[in-house]
Enzyme design. Structure first.
Site, PDB file in Angstrom:
ATOM      1  N   LYS A 196       0.935  -1.349   0.045  1.00 36.64           N
ATOM      2  CA  LYS A 196       0.065  -0.003   0.130  1.00 36.64           C
ATOM      3  C   LYS A 196       0.882   1.114   0.091  1.00 36.64           C
ATOM      4  O   LYS A 196       2.101   1.153   0.460  1.00 36.64           O
ATOM      5  CB  LYS A 196      -0.874  -0.039   1.394  1.00 36.64           C
ATOM      6  N   ARG A 214     -10.284 -11.475   2.122  1.00 34.65           N
ATOM      7  CA  ARG A 214     -11.184 -12.416   1.418  1.00 34.65           C
ATOM      8  C   ARG A 214     -10.355 -14.023   1.664  1.00 34.65           C
ATOM      9  O   ARG A 214     -10.933 -15.125   1.603  1.00 34.65           O
ATOM     10  CB  ARG A 214     -11.825 -12.514   0.051  1.00 34.65           C
TER      11      ARG A 214
END
Ligand code: BES
Ligand code: MN
Ligand code: ZN
Length: 507
Positions: A281, A361
């Site tokens: 990120k 996920r």
């Protein structure tokens, strides 16, 4: 905060601050306000009369007006708190207004407060007292534990005051529930507030285990060996990049006496820090990614409240905790991972990892499969899963997704009590195509559009036919700005709604 019920005339209440609600009974919003104090106590009405006549106070939602030394009252201060238009005021407005009263008292170091149960409305007695207590407790929390200039100004005594005609049993019940739920929400927030260095996956596991010991829940905290044994290839693919071992937290609540009926599986994302991994990120705002375990914390908080409220339904809570780091051992874009097998003859699905930052996920996929293996008949998960959910819904609603209208309907009913805001987004099969992979059964990202939906579609592959509700709380788990009724920082969102969902399955 030590909340207690007090049946007494308002004028007799000795306290630092007595909060009384007021609403606007005007016919429409353009008409001149017609302030109505929600009490029948003559002394309180008289004390407020002059300022109400002045027109300075309009009873807008969470508007406050503080009067010192109100004549005829034993309270040192009288606080008017607005509820807005009379016919619109809900249980949740009361929750917020009670919070506003506490957050008016706190900076003034007023340690004892009383809140008058509003009269004249059509709201349920137990829910009213519950909401007031909950709102007050939630408002008492500040995320400043690491500041050495911290002044602990928590409210030490809260009295919820009702008149003699009020249903006393309902009030006591409401107070007890409100205290349990408010404390559970604050417990969730205290976990979310911890930074990544002070709350590793193992430490989150310890905190969950301590909570379970305190409240009588069974708890097991597993790590790498168990992930290997269960062949949790998706969960492990995230954990493998970190020096910090993962934690697979399993909490179990069994009501007294053997019961049949549903087994609810609560699965939370517990990424104690999300750097993005090799798909790293940007530095801006990366510090926020300490709250990437807010879904897991919501499940731990919900289990705490469940242990105390003892609903007649079996519940299993699972938190998949890991740290998402780049390293020489981290997974890489393009890697193929095999998720946990869904049964002896059902090999795990293969996953092409396009972006290592779509890690939530991955851990949840194995968490959902494991919950089913442990017997869950209905699933709910909570996760700070996607930035895309905030693009879609902003910071007013969290996202809810479901493969089952009945399970969703139970969740939506619960929202009427929790007062939290969730907006349903679709998981129609047509979206499945977006996560189709050339290389494996499925890929872990779906491109630019509908990011919250493609993330949910990924999870749906693992929920399969089991009724499942998915909560994407990425936009709601951390409040950038304080509100009159709650501090900035960890919100504890979803915990209350998960709890109400569970309670709707009582047999
Ligand atoms: N933890 C983030 C999502 C997130 C973003 C939570 C902002 C709270 C605030 C999640 O793991 C993530 O990185 N999601 C990616 C998915 C993308 C790579 C498909 C995202 O939202 O950008
Ligand atoms: Mn991520
Ligand atoms: Zn994440």
């Amino acid at each position: 905060m030590n909340p207690k019920m007090l049946i007494s005339p308002l004028s007799d209440v000795e306290t630092g601050l007595l909060a009384v609600f007021a609403a606007d009974a005007a016919k429409d919003k353009d008409a001149k306000p017609q302030i109505q104090m929600l009490t029948q106590d003559d002394a309180a009405l008289k004390a407020a009369q002059a300022v109400l006549e002045s027109g300075e106070f309009k009873a807008e939602p969470n508007e406050t007006l503080l009067l010192h030394g109100p004549a005829g009252l034993k309270a040192k201060r009288l606080l008017l708190v607005g509820l807005g238009r009379t016919e619109k005021a809900t249980i949740h407005d009361l929750r917020k207004a009670a919070g506003t009263a506490v957050r008016t008292a706190k900076p003034r170091a007023i340690r004892e407060i009383a809140i008058a149960v509003p009269v004249g409305g059509a709201l349920d007695a137990k829910l009213t007292v519950r909401a007031l207590t909950e709102g007050a407790l939630v408002a008492d929390f500040d995320p400043d534990t690491y500041r050495s200039d911290r002044k602990d100004r928590s409210v030490q005594a809260l009295r919820v005051v009702a008149g003699a005609a009020f249903d006393r049993a309902a009030a006591e019940d409401g107070l007890r529930e409100g205290a349990i739920v408010g404390e559970a929400q604050n417990f969730t927030r205290s976990l979310v507030n911890e930074p990544g260095n002070r709350l590793t996956p193992a430490i989150l596991g310890q905190r969950a285990a301590e909570m379970c010991r305190e409240f009588g829940l069974a708890c097991e905290v597993h790590s790498t060996d168990k992930l290997r044994e269960l062949k949790m290839g998706a969960f492990w693919s995230v954990a493998q990049g970190s020096e910090e071992p993962p934690a697979l937290i399993v909490m179990k609540y069994e009501p007294e006496g053997a019961i049949s009926g549903p087994v609810l599986g609560l699965v939370g994302k517990g990424i104690t820090f999300d750097t993005g991994g090799i798909s790293i990120k940007p530095a801006d705002n990366m510090e926020k990614m300490k709250y990437d375990m807010a879904g897991g914390a919501a499940m731990i908080g919900a289990m705490r409240a469940i242990a105390q409220l003892q609903p007649r339904v079996r519940v299993i809570g699972i938190v998949c905790a890991a740290e998402n780091m780049p390293s020489g051992r981290a997974q890489k874009p393009g890697d193929v991972q095999i998720a946990m097998p869904a049964g002896p003859d059902r090999p795990g699905k293969s996953i092409e990892v396009i972006n290592t930052d779509a890690e939530g996920r991955l851990v949840l996929a194995d968490g959902l499969t494991y919950a089913k293996q442990l017997g869950a008949t209905h699933l709910i998960d909570a996760a700070t899963l996607t930035g895309a959910v905030s693009v879609a819904l902003g910071t007013i609603n969290a996202g809810v997704f479901s493969n089952d209208d009945a399970a969703y309907a139970q969740f939506a009913e619960g929202l009427k009590i929790s007062g939290e805001r969730f907006w349903r987004l679709p998981v129609e099969d047509d979206y499945r195509e977006l996560i189709r992979s050339q290389i494996a059964d499925i890929k872990n990202t779906g491109g630019r559009y509908g990011g919250a939906i493609t993330a949910a579609m990924f999870l749906k592959e693992f929920a399969e036919e089991t009724p499942w509700v998915h909560l994407d709380i990425a936009g709601m788990a951390w409040l950038d700005e304080a509100k009159p009724w709650i501090a900035a920082g960890p919100s504890g969102v979803a915990m209350r709604s998960i709890l109400e969902w569970v309670r709707r399955y009582e047999v």
